[in-house]
Design an enzyme around this catalytic site. Structure first.
Site, short mmCIF file in Angstrom:
data_model
loop_
_atom_site.label_atom_id
_atom_site.label_comp_id
_atom_site.label_asym_id
_atom_site.label_seq_id
_atom_site.Cartn_x
_atom_site.Cartn_y
_atom_site.Cartn_z
N HIS A 50 -8.36 1.53 -1.00
CA HIS A 50 -8.18 0.60 -2.12
C HIS A 50 -9.50 0.03 -2.64
O HIS A 50 -9.59 -1.14 -3.01
CB HIS A 50 -7.20 -0.53 -1.74
CG HIS A 50 -5.87 -0.01 -1.31
ND1 HIS A 50 -5.00 0.62 -2.18
CD2 HIS A 50 -5.28 0.04 -0.09
CE1 HIS A 50 -3.92 1.00 -1.52
NE2 HIS A 50 -4.07 0.67 -0.25
N SER B 166 0.84 -1.21 0.00
CA SER B 166 0.00 0.00 0.00
C SER B 166 0.87 1.25 0.00
O SER B 166 1.67 1.45 -0.92
CB SER B 166 -0.97 -0.05 1.18
OG SER B 166 -1.91 1.01 1.12
#
Length: 315
Positions: free
Chosen positions: A193, A90
């Site tokens: 996300h 991430s």
């Protein structure tokens, strides 16, 4: 073959940068990175409490700065070979961009400042959250996530998927877990996300042209299916898309396996990704680089494994 990996949001802990301040130049480095990010990283990394550093706009720059700092200290030994592959989970992919030379340290902090603020604003638009689903079969887990109108935001391993979406739907999933699985709510205020981050993706797309990326000096493995990024321009496209698309860390680990990685070092604040690797990449050497006390062991691992193939390790 050596991999260096960079953790994502949630890995931060109060005071985790304090031990690094005993090293020369660390305060000056943090001051420079703080200016680029517009965040007081020294204060947040040494004094702020858990609630303060949980804020997305604080946590993400703090994590990127910590990874840059720890990696720089690791490489301070003259003649130490480079890693064979670098990746980040991430927001850790921004750290990885700095470590591979795709972005300067300052541009990495500028990018993560925009990214974190945009994601925080998107998260504030409506109540959303995330939860780790641990156990069960992949097909049943994904089916249950979809049944509750949620998204698989992180594919972390064969037995861990992070679901994200509306807060009440996350709560409902907790009451209706897939067979042989546990649902563990995460302390985040946002469905990262997922399509809930569309506005953040748009803001990053507007900012990205102000950066001048270089091609990576070390293979950079992307969260987008474990692909190896070979150009700076491709990296920027990927990091823009990434905020509203799933992180596939399982695929990144598969790439490590396919490339013959024999050792893995996680930069500060370490432990999450080495924990996943311990279960998924059986037999590889692991090291957490959390404090200066960890540097000697981490450098020994670099000297032994960087540039070596699995057959070299056997001879």
């Amino acid at each position: 073959m050596l991999a260096i990996v960079c953790p994502g949001q949630g890995a931060q802990k109060p005071g985790f940068l304090t031990p690094w301040r005993e090293l020369d130049g660390v305060d000056q480095t943090l001051a420079s990175l703080s200016e680029a990010a517009g965040v007081d990283l020294l204060r947040h990394g040494t004094e702020s409490d858990a609630d303060t550093i949980r804020d997305t706009a604080v946590a993400q720059p703090l994590l990127v700065a910590a990874g840059i700092l720890a990696a720089a200290q690791l490489r301070a030994e003259d003649g130490l070979p480079a890693a064979d592959v670098i990746a980040g989970h991430s927001v850790g992919e921004v750290t990885a961009a700095a470590l591979t030379g795709v972005l300067s340290n300052e541009d990495a902090l500028r990018l993560v400042a925009v990214r974190s603020r945009a994601m925080a604003e998107a998260a504030a638009a409506e109540p959303t959250s995330m939860a780790a689903v641990v156990g069960g079969t992949r097909e049943e887990v994904l089916a249950k996530i979809a049944e509750h109108g949620l998204h698989p935001a992180n594919i972390n391993s064969a037995v861990q998927v992070v679901a994200a979406g509306a807060a009440e739907k996350i709560a409902a999933l907790g009451e209706d877990a897939p067979a042989k699985a546990r649902v563990i709510p995460l302390q985040v205020a946002g469905a990262f996300h997922t399509p809930y981050m569309a506005s953040a993706r748009e803001e990053l797309a507007r900012f990205a042209p102000s950066l001048s990326p270089a091609d990576p000096s070390v293979p950079l493995v992307s969260n987008a299916g474990g692909e190896v990024v070979t150009s700076g321009a491709a990296y920027l496209d990927s990091i823009v898309t990434q905020v509203a698309s799933p992180v596939d860390w399982e695929a990144c680990m598969a790439t490590f396996r396919d490339r013959g990685v024999t050792a893995l070092i996680e930069v500060a604040p370490a432990g999450t990704l080495t924990g996943l690797a311990k279960r998924e990449l059986k037999g590889i050497a692991l090291a957490n680089l959390n404090t200066p006390d960890d540097l000697e062991a981490a450098r020994a691992l670099v000297r032994e494994h960087a540039g070596a193939t699995p057959s070299d390790q056997e001879n």
